[in-house]
Design an enzyme around this catalytic site. Structure first.
Site, PDB file in Angstrom:
ATOM      1  N   HIS A  86       0.896  -1.158   0.000  1.00 23.97           N
ATOM      2  CA  HIS A  86       0.000   0.000   0.000  1.00 23.97           C
ATOM      3  C   HIS A  86       0.934   1.208   0.000  1.00 23.97           C
ATOM      4  O   HIS A  86       1.426   1.629   1.053  1.00 23.97           O
ATOM      5  CB  HIS A  86      -0.891   0.029   1.237  1.00 23.97           C
ATOM      6  CG  HIS A  86      -1.622  -1.261   1.498  1.00 23.97           C
ATOM      7  ND1 HIS A  86      -2.617  -1.724   0.672  1.00 23.97           N
ATOM      8  CD2 HIS A  86      -1.480  -2.194   2.468  1.00 23.97           C
ATOM      9  CE1 HIS A  86      -3.069  -2.872   1.138  1.00 23.97           C
ATOM     10  NE2 HIS A  86      -2.392  -3.184   2.222  1.00 23.97           N
ATOM     11  N   TYR A 110      -6.256   0.839  -2.665  1.00 24.01           N
ATOM     12  CA  TYR A 110      -7.653   0.987  -2.238  1.00 24.01           C
ATOM     13  C   TYR A 110      -8.110   2.414  -2.004  1.00 24.01           C
ATOM     14  O   TYR A 110      -9.288   2.649  -1.740  1.00 24.01           O
ATOM     15  CB  TYR A 110      -7.971   0.101  -1.045  1.00 24.01           C
ATOM     16  CG  TYR A 110      -7.204   0.315   0.228  1.00 24.01           C
ATOM     17  CD1 TYR A 110      -6.047  -0.403   0.482  1.00 24.01           C
ATOM     18  CD2 TYR A 110      -7.669   1.186   1.202  1.00 24.01           C
ATOM     19  CE1 TYR A 110      -5.359  -0.251   1.655  1.00 24.01           C
ATOM     20  CE2 TYR A 110      -6.980   1.343   2.398  1.00 24.01           C
ATOM     21  CZ  TYR A 110      -5.828   0.623   2.615  1.00 24.01           C
ATOM     22  OH  TYR A 110      -5.148   0.773   3.785  1.00 24.01           O
ATOM     23  N   HIS A 115     -11.112  -6.417  -1.284  1.00 24.96           N
ATOM     24  CA  HIS A 115     -10.264  -6.092  -0.125  1.00 24.96           C
ATOM     25  C   HIS A 115     -10.179  -7.234   0.880  1.00 24.96           C
ATOM     26  O   HIS A 115      -9.088  -7.629   1.319  1.00 24.96           O
ATOM     27  CB  HIS A 115     -10.776  -4.828   0.571  1.00 24.96           C
ATOM     28  CG  HIS A 115      -9.982  -4.447   1.778  1.00 24.96           C
ATOM     29  ND1 HIS A 115     -10.221  -4.980   3.034  1.00 24.96           N
ATOM     30  CD2 HIS A 115      -8.929  -3.618   1.930  1.00 24.96           C
ATOM     31  CE1 HIS A 115      -9.344  -4.475   3.891  1.00 24.96           C
ATOM     32  NE2 HIS A 115      -8.555  -3.651   3.239  1.00 24.96           N
ATOM     33  N   GLN A 152       1.209   4.321   2.485  1.00 19.59           N
ATOM     34  CA  GLN A 152       1.543   4.110   3.902  1.00 19.59           C
ATOM     35  C   GLN A 152       3.037   4.298   4.192  1.00 19.59           C
ATOM     36  O   GLN A 152       3.434   4.440   5.342  1.00 19.59           O
ATOM     37  CB  GLN A 152       1.057   2.726   4.359  1.00 19.59           C
ATOM     38  CG  GLN A 152      -0.474   2.646   4.378  1.00 19.59           C
ATOM     39  CD  GLN A 152      -1.015   1.280   4.749  1.00 19.59           C
ATOM     40  OE1 GLN A 152      -0.275   0.411   5.211  1.00 19.59           O
ATOM     41  NE2 GLN A 152      -2.305   1.060   4.535  1.00 19.59           N
ATOM     42  N   ASP A 193       3.704  -4.618   2.298  1.00 14.17           N
ATOM     43  CA  ASP A 193       2.435  -4.211   2.893  1.00 14.17           C
ATOM     44  C   ASP A 193       2.393  -2.749   3.351  1.00 14.17           C
ATOM     45  O   ASP A 193       2.232  -1.851   2.533  1.00 14.17           O
ATOM     46  CB  ASP A 193       2.100  -5.177   4.044  1.00 14.17           C
ATOM     47  CG  ASP A 193       0.658  -5.064   4.501  1.00 14.17           C
ATOM     48  OD1 ASP A 193      -0.105  -4.286   3.898  1.00 14.17           O
ATOM     49  OD2 ASP A 193       0.269  -5.748   5.472  1.00 14.17           O
ATOM     50  N   ARG A 204     -14.579  -9.065   4.879  1.00 13.72           N
ATOM     51  CA  ARG A 204     -15.318  -8.103   5.702  1.00 13.72           C
ATOM     52  C   ARG A 204     -15.676  -6.834   4.926  1.00 13.72           C
ATOM     53  O   ARG A 204     -16.507  -6.054   5.358  1.00 13.72           O
ATOM     54  CB  ARG A 204     -14.561  -7.773   7.003  1.00 13.72           C
ATOM     55  CG  ARG A 204     -13.192  -7.166   6.839  1.00 13.72           C
ATOM     56  CD  ARG A 204     -12.464  -7.034   8.200  1.00 13.72           C
ATOM     57  NE  ARG A 204     -11.031  -7.111   8.040  1.00 13.72           N
ATOM     58  CZ  ARG A 204     -10.252  -6.089   7.712  1.00 13.72           C
ATOM     59  NH1 ARG A 204     -10.756  -4.887   7.508  1.00 13.72           N
ATOM     60  NH2 ARG A 204      -8.948  -6.265   7.572  1.00 13.72           N
ATOM     61  N   HIS A 249      -7.134  -9.795   1.228  1.00 14.21           N
ATOM     62  CA  HIS A 249      -6.664  -9.890   2.625  1.00 14.21           C
ATOM     63  C   HIS A 249      -7.502 -10.951   3.330  1.00 14.21           C
ATOM     64  O   HIS A 249      -8.727 -10.938   3.207  1.00 14.21           O
ATOM     65  CB  HIS A 249      -6.949  -8.591   3.382  1.00 14.21           C
ATOM     66  CG  HIS A 249      -6.062  -7.434   3.038  1.00 14.21           C
ATOM     67  ND1 HIS A 249      -6.550  -6.183   2.781  1.00 14.21           N
ATOM     68  CD2 HIS A 249      -4.715  -7.323   2.964  1.00 14.21           C
ATOM     69  CE1 HIS A 249      -5.556  -5.345   2.554  1.00 14.21           C
ATOM     70  NE2 HIS A 249      -4.429  -6.003   2.642  1.00 14.21           N
ATOM     71  N   HIS A 300      -1.704 -12.424   3.998  1.00 14.37           N
ATOM     72  CA  HIS A 300      -1.549 -12.697   5.442  1.00 14.37           C
ATOM     73  C   HIS A 300      -1.905 -14.157   5.764  1.00 14.37           C
ATOM     74  O   HIS A 300      -1.025 -14.922   6.065  1.00 14.37           O
ATOM     75  CB  HIS A 300      -2.361 -11.739   6.326  1.00 14.37           C
ATOM     76  CG  HIS A 300      -2.020 -10.293   6.111  1.00 14.37           C
ATOM     77  ND1 HIS A 300      -0.744  -9.819   6.272  1.00 14.37           N
ATOM     78  CD2 HIS A 300      -2.775  -9.228   5.727  1.00 14.37           C
ATOM     79  CE1 HIS A 300      -0.737  -8.515   6.006  1.00 14.37           C
ATOM     80  NE2 HIS A 300      -1.951  -8.138   5.666  1.00 14.37           N
ATOM     81  N   ARG A 316      -5.168   1.330  12.395  1.00 16.10           N
ATOM     82  CA  ARG A 316      -6.001   1.571  11.224  1.00 16.10           C
ATOM     83  C   ARG A 316      -6.706   2.936  11.326  1.00 16.10           C
ATOM     84  O   ARG A 316      -6.817   3.650  10.332  1.00 16.10           O
ATOM     85  CB  ARG A 316      -7.037   0.445  11.071  1.00 16.10           C
ATOM     86  CG  ARG A 316      -7.714   0.449   9.710  1.00 16.10           C
ATOM     87  CD  ARG A 316      -8.710  -0.673   9.564  1.00 16.10           C
ATOM     88  NE  ARG A 316      -9.925  -0.435  10.331  1.00 16.10           N
ATOM     89  CZ  ARG A 316     -11.109  -1.020  10.088  1.00 16.10           C
ATOM     90  NH1 ARG A 316     -11.213  -1.890   9.100  1.00 16.10           N
ATOM     91  NH2 ARG A 316     -12.169  -0.772  10.819  1.00 16.10           N
TER      92      ARG A 316
HETATM   93 ZN   LIG Z   1      -2.423  -5.062   3.095  1.00 20.84          ZN
END
Ligand SMILES: [Zn+2]
Length: 452
Positions: free
Chosen positions: A56, A119, A205, A59, A319, A208, A231, A268, A80
């Site tokens: 990502h 995203y 994504h 980040q 990540d 969830r 994920h 993950h 988060r």
């Molecule tokens: Zn990720």
């Protein structure tokens, strides 16, 4: 056609001395092993370049800003919230600047390709840009400027939790209905068209954030050769929420409901039962492990031993990009297992292959599979994606085929990568990228807007 000769190289059939190869006009390896008269001599050991299967990019700019405790119990979920606040400051320009700096850092570390799990699509309040694929274009621009091979993975994000829960305010920049999402995928595919170093896949994504019906609809509408990244089972809360909602864990649900195969990459997959671990391995999917980030976020430890016993494929990703280090991703994977099991040499079950060797070879081939790129092998027809190790790095001195990869993974104090080639072109030479000053200047400028 350009030809090269290296003193030692890691090939599909093992280590080869005096390894020669040529590169055709499209950047593919040809005539591997055939000596030609006019060739450039490479000063150092050659390895296939490492794919980075999960990033990502934005980040990277947060590194160092999220380590303090913000609640009584700091966790992935408090991290988060901070991340959601931070990303609200991004513009297309700062997204491009941060991604460019990051991709140069990746190249320098021997990552020749990246899967960008992208995203953030809209402005902070959820208003789309005039061009809905604006921020995807920022990522393509960054890959173009730096030369890293890109598998762009636009993310479908729709819900705030299992069972079609409403998303929260911080998630507004991510949201799209399926049609608008597919338009972003289409715009990305048009951007990648005709460029051998760029391709596209899809990234629902997580279970969830996407309903099962929409995941099914997405699966039915995309080309059969698209990689699918998701994920899954990163946090115990996610597993428990899924159990409470439907009586199955996320991995169980995914494997039962979808035809998971070698196009899929499960990012993950940290919290799996032994049965799930074997099931994921046998599906042919790649487990996308992100050891540095998983350690940083306190996620947990992947069941690598069980997974490898079932011949599971894995690759590595950076990540959250809190730190960019190819050897350290592999080292952290092995060390977390040693700490957990209080044993050594965990990744290997035999004495024939050392941990460094197994980890490197597996991560290269699994990463290539996950990115849908013909890379990761110094063989005819594969992309000329490779790295050259520093001959004078003190951590590598006097190491030959038996221990070289262990020395690289476990014993180098400084970056052991000297030169990096992507698709037949040198992107890093003697540790430097030709655009690094300009890119760093843009990054500095972007940070002044993002951090204050
Ligand atoms: Zn990720």
């Amino acid at each position: 056609m350009k030809s090269y000769l290296a003193p030692l190289a890691l090939t599909p059939s093992g280590w080869q001395k005096d390894f020669s190869f040529s590169i055709d006009g499209s950047g593919d390896l040809i005539e591997v092993g055939k000596r030609t008269e006019e060739c450039e001599v490479i000063d150092g050991v050659v390895l296939p370049g490492m794919p980075n299967l999960h990033s990502h990019a934005f980040q990277r700019a947060m590194a160092g800003l999220t380590e303090r405790r913000t609640a009584k119990q700091d966790s992935f979920w408090t991290w988060r919230s901070t991340m959601y606040q931070f990303l609200s400051r991004f513009t297309p320009e700062s997204m491009r600047a941060v991604a460019s700096q990051l991709y140069i850092e990746m190249l320098k570390q021997g990552f020749t390709s990246v899967g960008e799990f992208h995203y953030v699509h809209h402005q902070a309040d959820g208003t789309p840009y005039d061009n809905r694929a604006e921020l995807s274009h920022s990522i393509f621009d960054a890959a173009g400027q730096t030369g890293i091979a890109l598998t762009h993975l636009p993310v479908l994000y729709q819900t705030g939790g299992f069972g079609d829960q409403a998303p929260n305010e911080g998630q507004r920049p991510f949201l799209n209905d399926l049609d608008r999402y597919l338009a972003i995928v289409e715009a990305s595919s048009a951007r990648a068209q005709g460029d051998q170093n760029k391709s596209v896949g899809v990234a629902p994504h997580s279970l969830r954030a996407v309903t099962l019906d929409n995941l099914e609809a997405l699966h039915n509408q995309i080309p059969r050769d698209f990689p699918i990244h998701i994920h899954i089972a990163e946090q115990t809360k996610e597993v428990n929420d899924c159990l409470a909602w439907c009586g199955q864990t996320p991995v169980e649900l995914l494997l039962r409901r979808f035809p998971v195969n070698n196009r899929w990459c499960a990012i993950h997959a940290t919290h799996m039962t032994a049965t799930e671990t074997r099931g994921l391995a046998k599906s042919g999917a790649v487990a996308g492990l992100c050891p540095i980030t998983e350690a940083n976020l306190g996620d947990g430890v992947f069941k690598l031993r069980t997974y490898l016993k079932s011949k599971g494929a894995f690759g590595i990703g950076s990540d959250s990009n809190v730190l960019i280090s190819m050897p350290e991703e592999l080292r952290t994977l092995e060390y977390s297992l040693r700490l957990k099991h209080r044993k050594r040499a965990i990744a290997t079950s035999t004495q024939d292959m050392s941990p460094g060797s197994l980890l490197y070879n597996k991560a290269v081939s699994g990463g290539a599979q996950a990115l849908g790129r013909k890379t990761g092998s110094l063989a005819d027809g594969f992309r000329a994606d490779l790295i050259v190790l520093q001959p004078e790095n003190p951590g590598l001195l006097h190491h030959g085929p038996q221990s070289l990869l262990d020395a690289m993974v476990f014993g180098c104090n400084t970056n052991p990568v000297k030169d990096v080639m992507v698709g037949g072109d040198w992107k890093i030479k003697d540790g430097r990228h030709t655009a690094e000053e300009i890119v760093l200047g843009n990054y500095r400028e972007a940070l002044s807007q993002l951090i204050n």
